[in-house]
Scaffold this motif. Structure first.
Motif, mmCIF file in Angstrom:
data_model
loop_
_atom_site.group_PDB
_atom_site.id
_atom_site.type_symbol
_atom_site.label_atom_id
_atom_site.label_comp_id
_atom_site.label_asym_id
_atom_site.label_seq_id
_atom_site.Cartn_x
_atom_site.Cartn_y
_atom_site.Cartn_z
ATOM 1 N N MET A 37 0.839 -1.185 0.000
ATOM 2 C CA MET A 37 0.000 0.000 0.000
ATOM 3 C C MET A 37 0.885 1.250 0.000
ATOM 4 O O MET A 37 1.837 1.347 0.764
ATOM 5 C CB MET A 37 -0.872 -0.030 1.247
ATOM 6 C CG MET A 37 -2.134 0.706 1.115
ATOM 7 S SD MET A 37 -3.120 0.384 2.598
ATOM 8 C CE MET A 37 -4.539 1.194 2.103
ATOM 9 N N THR A 38 0.565 2.215 -0.841
ATOM 10 C CA THR A 38 1.372 3.431 -0.920
ATOM 11 C C THR A 38 0.789 4.497 -0.007
ATOM 12 O O THR A 38 -0.400 4.505 0.299
ATOM 13 C CB THR A 38 1.415 3.962 -2.364
ATOM 14 O OG1 THR A 38 0.098 4.273 -2.767
ATOM 15 C CG2 THR A 38 2.031 2.946 -3.290
ATOM 16 N N GLU A 39 1.644 5.381 0.408
ATOM 17 C CA GLU A 39 1.219 6.471 1.288
ATOM 18 C C GLU A 39 0.559 7.559 0.463
ATOM 19 O O GLU A 39 1.055 7.943 -0.598
ATOM 20 C CB GLU A 39 2.441 7.027 2.023
ATOM 21 C CG GLU A 39 2.072 8.002 3.104
ATOM 22 C CD GLU A 39 3.295 8.419 3.905
ATOM 23 O OE1 GLU A 39 3.492 9.624 4.039
ATOM 24 O OE2 GLU A 39 4.039 7.534 4.362
ATOM 25 N N ASP A 40 -0.569 8.063 0.947
ATOM 26 C CA ASP A 40 -1.291 9.139 0.266
ATOM 27 C C ASP A 40 -0.513 10.434 0.483
ATOM 28 O O ASP A 40 -0.277 10.849 1.604
ATOM 29 C CB ASP A 40 -2.709 9.258 0.847
ATOM 30 C CG ASP A 40 -3.560 10.266 0.099
ATOM 31 O OD1 ASP A 40 -3.067 10.879 -0.859
ATOM 32 O OD2 ASP A 40 -4.736 10.436 0.492
ATOM 33 N N SER A 41 -0.107 11.081 -0.581
ATOM 34 C CA SER A 41 0.703 12.289 -0.456
ATOM 35 C C SER A 41 -0.063 13.555 -0.830
ATOM 36 O O SER A 41 0.547 14.580 -1.109
ATOM 37 C CB SER A 41 1.957 12.168 -1.322
ATOM 38 O OG SER A 41 1.583 12.035 -2.678
ATOM 39 N N THR A 42 -1.387 13.490 -0.851
ATOM 40 C CA THR A 42 -2.155 14.695 -1.148
ATOM 41 C C THR A 42 -1.933 15.701 -0.023
ATOM 42 O O THR A 42 -1.683 15.328 1.119
ATOM 43 C CB THR A 42 -3.657 14.384 -1.285
ATOM 44 O OG1 THR A 42 -4.121 13.827 -0.063
ATOM 45 C CG2 THR A 42 -3.931 13.449 -2.435
ATOM 46 N N PRO A 43 -2.022 16.990 -0.335
ATOM 47 C CA PRO A 43 -1.765 18.013 0.693
ATOM 48 C C PRO A 43 -2.652 17.859 1.931
ATOM 49 O O PRO A 43 -2.180 17.989 3.057
ATOM 50 C CB PRO A 43 -2.040 19.323 -0.033
ATOM 51 C CG PRO A 43 -1.804 19.020 -1.467
ATOM 52 C CD PRO A 43 -2.229 17.587 -1.649
ATOM 53 N N SER A 44 -3.922 17.567 1.738
ATOM 54 C CA SER A 44 -4.808 17.457 2.894
ATOM 55 C C SER A 44 -4.420 16.278 3.788
ATOM 56 O O SER A 44 -4.494 16.354 5.008
ATOM 57 C CB SER A 44 -6.264 17.331 2.455
ATOM 58 O OG SER A 44 -6.443 16.166 1.681
ATOM 59 N N HIS A 45 -3.993 15.185 3.186
ATOM 60 C CA HIS A 45 -3.573 14.019 3.963
ATOM 61 C C HIS A 45 -2.260 14.314 4.685
ATOM 62 O O HIS A 45 -2.068 13.922 5.846
ATOM 63 C CB HIS A 45 -3.431 12.800 3.051
ATOM 64 C CG HIS A 45 -3.324 11.527 3.816
ATOM 65 N ND1 HIS A 45 -2.115 11.008 4.177
ATOM 66 C CD2 HIS A 45 -4.272 10.686 4.315
ATOM 67 C CE1 HIS A 45 -2.305 9.900 4.856
ATOM 68 N NE2 HIS A 45 -3.617 9.673 4.949
ATOM 69 N N ALA A 46 -1.361 15.016 4.025
ATOM 70 C CA ALA A 46 -0.085 15.368 4.640
ATOM 71 C C ALA A 46 -0.307 16.286 5.839
ATOM 72 O O ALA A 46 0.332 16.131 6.881
ATOM 73 C CB ALA A 46 0.827 16.038 3.622
ATOM 74 N N VAL A 47 -1.230 17.224 5.705
ATOM 75 C CA VAL A 47 -1.544 18.131 6.815
ATOM 76 C C VAL A 47 -2.165 17.359 7.967
ATOM 77 O O VAL A 47 -1.803 17.556 9.128
ATOM 78 C CB VAL A 47 -2.482 19.270 6.344
ATOM 79 C CG1 VAL A 47 -2.999 20.067 7.525
ATOM 80 C CG2 VAL A 47 -1.761 20.174 5.366
ATOM 81 N N ALA A 48 -3.076 16.459 7.666
ATOM 82 C CA ALA A 48 -3.711 15.654 8.709
ATOM 83 C C ALA A 48 -2.676 14.818 9.448
ATOM 84 O O ALA A 48 -2.699 14.725 10.677
ATOM 85 C CB ALA A 48 -4.789 14.766 8.108
ATOM 86 N N ASP A 49 -1.742 14.230 8.715
ATOM 87 C CA ASP A 49 -0.681 13.444 9.351
ATOM 88 C C ASP A 49 0.184 14.320 10.251
ATOM 89 O O ASP A 49 0.565 13.926 11.351
ATOM 90 C CB ASP A 49 0.195 12.761 8.298
ATOM 91 C CG ASP A 49 -0.503 11.589 7.628
ATOM 92 O OD1 ASP A 49 -1.528 11.111 8.173
ATOM 93 O OD2 ASP A 49 -0.024 11.164 6.555
ATOM 94 N N ALA A 50 0.508 15.517 9.778
ATOM 95 C CA ALA A 50 1.345 16.431 10.568
ATOM 96 C C ALA A 50 0.625 16.845 11.847
ATOM 97 O O ALA A 50 1.229 16.890 12.918
ATOM 98 C CB ALA A 50 1.706 17.655 9.737
ATOM 99 N N LEU A 51 -0.661 17.135 11.746
ATOM 100 C CA LEU A 51 -1.425 17.540 12.934
ATOM 101 C C LEU A 51 -1.555 16.410 13.944
ATOM 102 O O LEU A 51 -1.506 16.631 15.151
ATOM 103 C CB LEU A 51 -2.812 18.047 12.534
ATOM 104 C CG LEU A 51 -2.851 19.419 11.871
ATOM 105 C CD1 LEU A 51 -4.264 19.738 11.396
ATOM 106 C CD2 LEU A 51 -2.365 20.496 12.829
ATOM 107 N N SER B 179 0.568 14.192 14.566
ATOM 108 C CA SER B 179 1.841 13.931 15.230
ATOM 109 C C SER B 179 2.179 14.981 16.296
ATOM 110 O O SER B 179 3.117 14.794 17.051
ATOM 111 C CB SER B 179 2.967 13.863 14.196
ATOM 112 O OG SER B 179 3.188 15.141 13.628
ATOM 113 N N LEU B 180 1.431 16.071 16.341
ATOM 114 C CA LEU B 180 1.710 17.116 17.337
ATOM 115 C C LEU B 180 1.226 16.692 18.722
ATOM 116 O O LEU B 180 0.140 16.136 18.870
ATOM 117 C CB LEU B 180 1.010 18.425 16.947
ATOM 118 C CG LEU B 180 1.559 19.136 15.726
ATOM 119 C CD1 LEU B 180 0.671 20.336 15.387
ATOM 120 C CD2 LEU B 180 2.978 19.586 15.945
ATOM 121 N N PRO B 181 1.990 16.989 19.762
ATOM 122 C CA PRO B 181 1.591 16.651 21.134
ATOM 123 C C PRO B 181 0.653 17.731 21.702
ATOM 124 O O PRO B 181 1.065 18.611 22.453
ATOM 125 C CB PRO B 181 2.925 16.608 21.883
ATOM 126 C CG PRO B 181 3.787 17.587 21.150
ATOM 127 C CD PRO B 181 3.367 17.489 19.700
#
Length: 61
Positions: free
Chosen positions: A1-15, A17-19
């Motif tokens: 399975m490949t990682e979704d690199s769309t901007p919205s998915h990248a932002v969701a992943d970044a958020l 990971s924040l503590p």
């Protein structure tokens, strides 16, 4: 399975990971501690300058 690199998915992943507990909780804890220190300083000041509670008001309670 490949990682979704769309901007919205990248932002969701970044958020995700924040503590957020630390980012929100630490400033709130600092505020509460600062407020407690200010209350203690005000109490100490009032005692030093001779302000005393109203004796009549204490008797009525």
């Amino acid at each position: 399975m490949t990682e979704d690199s769309t901007p919205s998915h990248a932002v969701a992943d970044a958020l995700q990971s924040l503590p957020f507990g630390n980012l929100i909780g630490a400033p709130l804890t600092a505020c509460a501690e600062a407020q407690a220190e200010q209350a203690e300083a005000a109490d100490k000041f009032m005692k030093e300058v001779g302000l005393e509670p109203d004796k009549e008001a204490e008797e009525k309670e």
